[in-house]
Design a protein around this motif. Structure first.
Motif, PDB file in Angstrom:
ATOM      1  N   TYR A 114       0.853  -1.198   0.000  1.00 13.31           N
ATOM      2  CA  TYR A 114       0.000   0.000   0.000  1.00 13.31           C
ATOM      3  C   TYR A 114       0.887   1.245   0.000  1.00 13.31           C
ATOM      4  CZ  TYR A 114      -3.950   3.021   1.349  1.00 13.31           C
ATOM      5  OH  TYR A 114      -4.927   3.987   1.382  1.00 13.31           O
ATOM      6  N   ALA A 115       0.703   2.114  -0.989  1.00 13.21           N
ATOM      7  CA  ALA A 115       1.585   3.275  -1.174  1.00 13.21           C
ATOM      8  C   ALA A 115       1.699   4.147   0.083  1.00 13.21           C
ATOM      9  CB  ALA A 115       1.082   4.116  -2.351  1.00 13.21           C
ATOM     10  N   LYS A 116       0.611   4.282   0.805  1.00 14.40           N
ATOM     11  CA  LYS A 116       0.618   5.134   2.001  1.00 14.40           C
ATOM     12  C   LYS A 116       1.643   4.617   3.018  1.00 14.40           C
ATOM     13  CE  LYS A 116      -3.267   7.636   3.926  1.00 14.40           C
ATOM     14  NZ  LYS A 116      -4.669   7.568   4.286  1.00 14.40           N
ATOM     15  N   ASP A 117       1.793   3.286   3.099  1.00 10.14           N
ATOM     16  CA  ASP A 117       2.772   2.703   4.040  1.00 10.14           C
ATOM     17  C   ASP A 117       4.200   2.931   3.536  1.00 10.14           C
ATOM     18  OD1 ASP A 117       0.572   1.675   5.342  1.00 10.14           O
ATOM     19  OD2 ASP A 117       0.741  -0.310   4.425  1.00 10.14           O
ATOM     20  N   TYR A 118       4.370   2.973   2.203  1.00  9.11           N
ATOM     21  CA  TYR A 118       5.717   3.002   1.636  1.00  9.11           C
ATOM     22  C   TYR A 118       6.380   4.377   1.730  1.00  9.11           C
ATOM     23  CZ  TYR A 118       5.415  -1.797  -0.084  1.00  9.11           C
ATOM     24  OH  TYR A 118       5.334  -3.172  -0.157  1.00  9.11           O
ATOM     25  N   VAL A 119       5.567   5.449   1.727  1.00 12.26           N
ATOM     26  CA  VAL A 119       6.206   6.779   1.775  1.00 12.26           C
ATOM     27  C   VAL A 119       6.894   7.011   3.122  1.00 12.26           C
ATOM     28  CG1 VAL A 119       4.699   7.833   0.033  1.00 12.26           C
ATOM     29  CG2 VAL A 119       4.093   8.056   2.459  1.00 12.26           C
ATOM     30  N   GLU A 120       6.402   6.341   4.157  1.00 11.41           N
ATOM     31  CA  GLU A 120       7.059   6.464   5.465  1.00 11.41           C
ATOM     32  C   GLU A 120       8.509   5.973   5.377  1.00 11.41           C
ATOM     33  OE1 GLU A 120       5.587   3.906   8.535  1.00 11.41           O
ATOM     34  OE2 GLU A 120       6.776   4.899  10.092  1.00 11.41           O
ATOM     35  N   CYS A 121       8.714   4.902   4.598  1.00 13.14           N
ATOM     36  CA  CYS A 121      10.072   4.350   4.436  1.00 13.14           C
ATOM     37  C   CYS A 121      11.009   5.318   3.751  1.00 13.14           C
ATOM     38  CB  CYS A 121      10.022   3.087   3.589  1.00 13.14           C
ATOM     39  SG  CYS A 121       9.644   1.695   4.574  1.00 13.14           S
ATOM     40  N   MET A 122      10.462   6.069   2.782  1.00 16.34           N
ATOM     41  CA  MET A 122      11.314   7.043   2.067  1.00 16.34           C
ATOM     42  C   MET A 122      11.893   8.003   3.097  1.00 16.34           C
ATOM     43  SD  MET A 122       8.807   7.936  -1.126  1.00 16.34           S
ATOM     44  CE  MET A 122       8.113   6.659  -2.157  1.00 16.34           C
ATOM     45  N   TRP A 123      11.034   8.441   3.998  1.00 14.33           N
ATOM     46  CA  TRP A 123      11.463   9.397   5.026  1.00 14.33           C
ATOM     47  C   TRP A 123      12.434   8.725   6.002  1.00 14.33           C
ATOM     48  CZ3 TRP A 123      10.328   9.391  10.415  1.00 14.33           C
ATOM     49  CH2 TRP A 123      10.714  10.560  11.086  1.00 14.33           C
ATOM     50  N   LEU A 124      12.102   7.510   6.441  1.00 12.93           N
ATOM     51  CA  LEU A 124      12.965   6.799   7.397  1.00 12.93           C
ATOM     52  C   LEU A 124      14.373   6.605   6.828  1.00 12.93           C
ATOM     53  CD1 LEU A 124      10.499   4.067   8.770  1.00 12.93           C
ATOM     54  CD2 LEU A 124      11.654   5.855  10.105  1.00 12.93           C
ATOM     55  N   ILE A 125      14.465   6.305   5.539  1.00 13.73           N
ATOM     56  CA  ILE A 125      15.774   6.069   4.909  1.00 13.73           C
ATOM     57  C   ILE A 125      16.665   7.313   5.051  1.00 13.73           C
ATOM     58  CG2 ILE A 125      16.883   5.763   2.634  1.00 13.73           C
ATOM     59  CD1 ILE A 125      14.582   3.792   1.952  1.00 13.73           C
ATOM     60  N   LEU A 126      16.042   8.492   4.960  1.00 13.95           N
ATOM     61  CA  LEU A 126      16.834   9.732   5.075  1.00 13.95           C
ATOM     62  C   LEU A 126      17.111  10.141   6.527  1.00 13.95           C
ATOM     63  CD1 LEU A 126      15.721  12.134   2.198  1.00 13.95           C
ATOM     64  CD2 LEU A 126      17.398  10.289   2.207  1.00 13.95           C
ATOM     65  N   GLN A 127      16.502   9.447   7.498  1.00  7.70           N
ATOM     66  CA  GLN A 127      16.738   9.827   8.907  1.00  7.70           C
ATOM     67  C   GLN A 127      17.823   8.960   9.559  1.00  7.70           C
ATOM     68  OE1 GLN A 127      15.040  12.613   9.291  1.00  7.70           O
ATOM     69  NE2 GLN A 127      14.067  12.008   7.339  1.00  7.70           N
ATOM     70  N   GLN A 128      18.397   8.007   8.793  1.00  8.38           N
ATOM     71  CA  GLN A 128      19.401   7.103   9.376  1.00  8.38           C
ATOM     72  C   GLN A 128      20.738   7.826   9.542  1.00  8.38           C
ATOM     73  OE1 GLN A 128      18.138   4.039  10.376  1.00  8.38           O
ATOM     74  NE2 GLN A 128      16.358   5.208   9.683  1.00  8.38           N
ATOM     75  N   GLU A 129      21.610   7.210  10.326  1.00  7.72           N
ATOM     76  CA  GLU A 129      22.942   7.823  10.514  1.00  7.72           C
ATOM     77  C   GLU A 129      23.790   7.732   9.260  1.00  7.72           C
ATOM     78  OE1 GLU A 129      25.370   6.682  13.853  1.00  7.72           O
ATOM     79  OE2 GLU A 129      23.707   7.224  15.185  1.00  7.72           O
ATOM     80  N   LYS A 130      23.683   6.555   8.597  1.00  7.48           N
ATOM     81  CA  LYS A 130      24.520   6.335   7.403  1.00  7.48           C
ATOM     82  C   LYS A 130      23.634   6.215   6.171  1.00  7.48           C
ATOM     83  CE  LYS A 130      26.965   2.734   7.810  1.00  7.48           C
ATOM     84  NZ  LYS A 130      27.362   1.520   8.404  1.00  7.48           N
ATOM     85  N   PRO A 131      24.076   6.765   5.033  1.00  7.06           N
ATOM     86  CA  PRO A 131      23.274   6.608   3.815  1.00  7.06           C
ATOM     87  C   PRO A 131      23.397   5.191   3.242  1.00  7.06           C
ATOM     88  CG  PRO A 131      25.295   7.834   3.346  1.00  7.06           C
ATOM     89  CD  PRO A 131      25.318   7.536   4.808  1.00  7.06           C
ATOM     90  N   GLU A 132      22.272   4.520   3.103  1.00  9.21           N
ATOM     91  CA  GLU A 132      22.291   3.158   2.551  1.00  9.21           C
ATOM     92  C   GLU A 132      21.065   2.932   1.681  1.00  9.21           C
ATOM     93  OE1 GLU A 132      22.968  -0.077   5.252  1.00  9.21           O
ATOM     94  OE2 GLU A 132      24.493   1.041   6.356  1.00  9.21           O
ATOM     95  N   ASP A 133      21.114   1.863   0.882  1.00  9.93           N
ATOM     96  CA  ASP A 133      19.982   1.503   0.028  1.00  9.93           C
ATOM     97  C   ASP A 133      19.158   0.404   0.714  1.00  9.93           C
ATOM     98  OD1 ASP A 133      21.109   3.246  -1.856  1.00  9.93           O
ATOM     99  OD2 ASP A 133      22.377   1.635  -2.675  1.00  9.93           O
ATOM    100  N   TYR A 134      17.852   0.440   0.491  1.00 11.59           N
ATOM    101  CA  TYR A 134      16.960  -0.524   1.163  1.00 11.59           C
ATOM    102  C   TYR A 134      15.932  -1.093   0.193  1.00 11.59           C
ATOM    103  CZ  TYR A 134      18.611   1.439   5.596  1.00 11.59           C
ATOM    104  OH  TYR A 134      19.395   1.859   6.651  1.00 11.59           O
ATOM    105  N   VAL A 135      15.638  -2.394   0.348  1.00 14.33           N
ATOM    106  CA  VAL A 135      14.503  -3.018  -0.350  1.00 14.33           C
ATOM    107  C   VAL A 135      13.249  -2.763   0.491  1.00 14.33           C
ATOM    108  CG1 VAL A 135      13.422  -5.289  -0.743  1.00 14.33           C
ATOM    109  CG2 VAL A 135      15.709  -4.824  -1.633  1.00 14.33           C
ATOM    110  N   ILE A 136      12.202  -2.261  -0.165  1.00 17.35           N
ATOM    111  CA  ILE A 136      10.934  -2.039   0.529  1.00 17.35           C
ATOM    112  C   ILE A 136       9.868  -2.891  -0.167  1.00 17.35           C
ATOM    113  CG2 ILE A 136       9.242  -0.314   1.296  1.00 17.35           C
ATOM    114  CD1 ILE A 136      12.105   0.158   2.419  1.00 17.35           C
ATOM    115  N   ALA A 137       9.310  -3.846   0.574  1.00 18.28           N
ATOM    116  CA  ALA A 137       8.366  -4.803   0.004  1.00 18.28           C
ATOM    117  C   ALA A 137       7.550  -5.407   1.137  1.00 18.28           C
ATOM    118  CB  ALA A 137       9.154  -5.914  -0.710  1.00 18.28           C
TER     119      ALA A 137
END
Ligand code: NAP
Ligand code: G4F
Length: 370
Positions: A226-249
């Motif tokens: 569900y797209a509404k759940d996925y946009v939260e991940c976009m934000w979480l990815i940018l709040q981490q200490e280190k920049p990394e890539d993530y699979v979201i599924a």
């Protein structure tokens, strides 16, 4: 006083851009979005946000470096979410050069706009990457280590976006990350993606506005969230200490056929699929009497792709463990239900609006001829 978070969203008028805008506004961000000049001025997905004090729209284009450089300089974002894309895989076979310009070189233009404005160490960048990178899949399920094998002009363009983000991270120490998102859908999904095409058709057929639905490969497998759940991940990815890539599924897989079965069932029609390949048909076996026995779904070669990605299933373990994100907060059944219920209401409302327009036209015509 604490400095305000300022987000710049490319693709703000799209499905994800609209949900992300709502999410960031709720978090107290100042949100800036890029729009393109269009002959139609109504932006359905974000109309309810326009006019809010912290929501600002600017004209620019992913194909126009100068507009991006100027805008990034003006807005001085602390976070950029690069969601703009020609996002339809089948269309990328018809418009491969445009797709490459926006989906590949466009990412480079954003990164360079940030560097040109000397924001490379203050602005974090999220790149909307995709499970289409796995394409002709080399393993199932797919995770951050799975090799890529892009299988459409869209996926090849997005692969460039993925690598250029990684390159700028390593070369210039920039905080830029890719979210490798698997398919995510909603009641705001574009109407030519398979899920929305199905839920709208089921609603129209149930209300006597359409006779049949034509689809392509019914056996294709997707991991739909569900797209509404996925946009939260976009934000979480940018709040981490280190920049990394993530699979979201979600980690759950269904076929197009299963999606269609459940959508039609939710709209009150039970389908039985008979035959194979191009001859497969979805026949109504229970539901309104006038539909029982009728073929409601047929396969058409028009919706086959020159190369099709047929087995996507994501492994969201890293996002679950490191971002603390719940991949199953909306189930497949809930997603289908949300979309069908929305489209049943939309079709009914469109009908009422259509009748009102017809009545008004008749009234005006009579008024004039009297
Ligand atoms: P979408 O609904 O198709 O939205 C695409 C957005 O990009 C629209 O706002 C569109 O503007 C904008 N855009 C296209 N070309 C542009 C250009 N030349 N300049 C400026 N803006 C441009 O896509 P979505 O489903 O929200 O997906 C968001 C992003 O995630 C995309 O990059 C997509 O490739 C990627 N993605 C999506 C999924 C998914 O399942 N939804 C999965 C993985 C990755 P207009 O409204 O003016 O057309
Ligand atoms: O809904 P689709 O068009 O989405 P697709 O190709 O998976 O792409 C979407 O998800 C990607 C993430 O994996 C994003 F990167 C991309 O931007 C986009 O949001 O097609 C899904 C499957 C395909 O295998 C297609 O062949 O459904 C099959 N399909 C069968 N009949 C159909 C149809 N697809 C469409 N669009 N229309 C049909 O009638």
């Amino acid at each position: 006083m604490e400095k305000k978070n300022i987000a710049l969203i490319t693709g703000v008028t799209g499905q994800d851009g609209s949900y992300l805008s709502e999410f960031l506004l709720d978090k107290g961000y100042e949100v800036h979005g890029i729009i393109r000049r269009s002959s139609v001025d109504y932006r359905e997905r974000i109309a309810h946000l326009e006019g809010k004090p912290d929501f600002h729209l600017h004209y620019a284009d992913m194909g126009d470096s100068m507009s991006l450089v100027k805008l990034v300089g003006k807005v001085q974002p602390t976070e950029i979410y690069n969601l703009a894309a020609q996002s339809h895989v089948q269309v990328s076979f018809d418009a491969p050069e445009f797709t490459a310009d926006v989906d590949a070189v466009g990412v480079l233009r954003i990164l360079e706009a940030v560097r040109t404005n000397h924001l490379e160490h203050s602005c974090r960048i999220y790149q909307a990457s995709t499970s289409e990178l796995y394409g002709k899949v080399e393993e199932v399920p797919q995770n951050e280590q799975t090799p890529f094998h892009p299988y459409s002009p869209y996926a090849v363009a997005k692969l460039y976006g993925y690598w250029i983000v990684k390159e700028y991270r390593e070369a210039y120490d920039m905080f830029c990350c890719s979210g490798i998102l698997f398919n995510h859908e909603s009641e705001r999904r574009g109407e030519t993606f398979v899920t929305r095409k199905i839920t709208l058709a089921a609603a129209r057929i149930a209300q006597g506005k359409q006779e049949k639905l034509y689809l392509g490969n019914l056996s294709s497998l997707r991991d739909w969230g569900y797209a509404k759940d996925y946009v939260e991940c976009m934000w979480l990815i940018l709040q981490q200490e280190k920049p990394e890539d993530y699979v979201i599924a979600t980690g759950v897989q269904h076929s197009v056929r299963e999606f269609a079965y459940l959508a039609f069932k939710t709209a009150g029609m039970e389908l039985e699929f008979r035959g194979e390949g191009i001859n497969e048909k979805g026949v109504c076996v229970a539901g309104p009497a006038h539909l029982v026995g009728k073929t409601l779904v047929e396969v058409s070669e028009d919706f086959y792709r020159p190369t099709d990605v047929v087995n996507l299933l994501g492994d969201p373990s890293k996002a679950k463990n490191e971002l603390g994100w719940n991949p199953q907060s909306t189930s497949f059944e809930q997603l289908v239900s949300i979309m069908v219920k929305h489209d049943m209401q939309k079709v009914a409302a469109d009908h009422v609006a259509g009748v009102m327009r017809t009545n008004l036209a008749e009234y005006l015509e009579k008024g004039i001829t009297k």
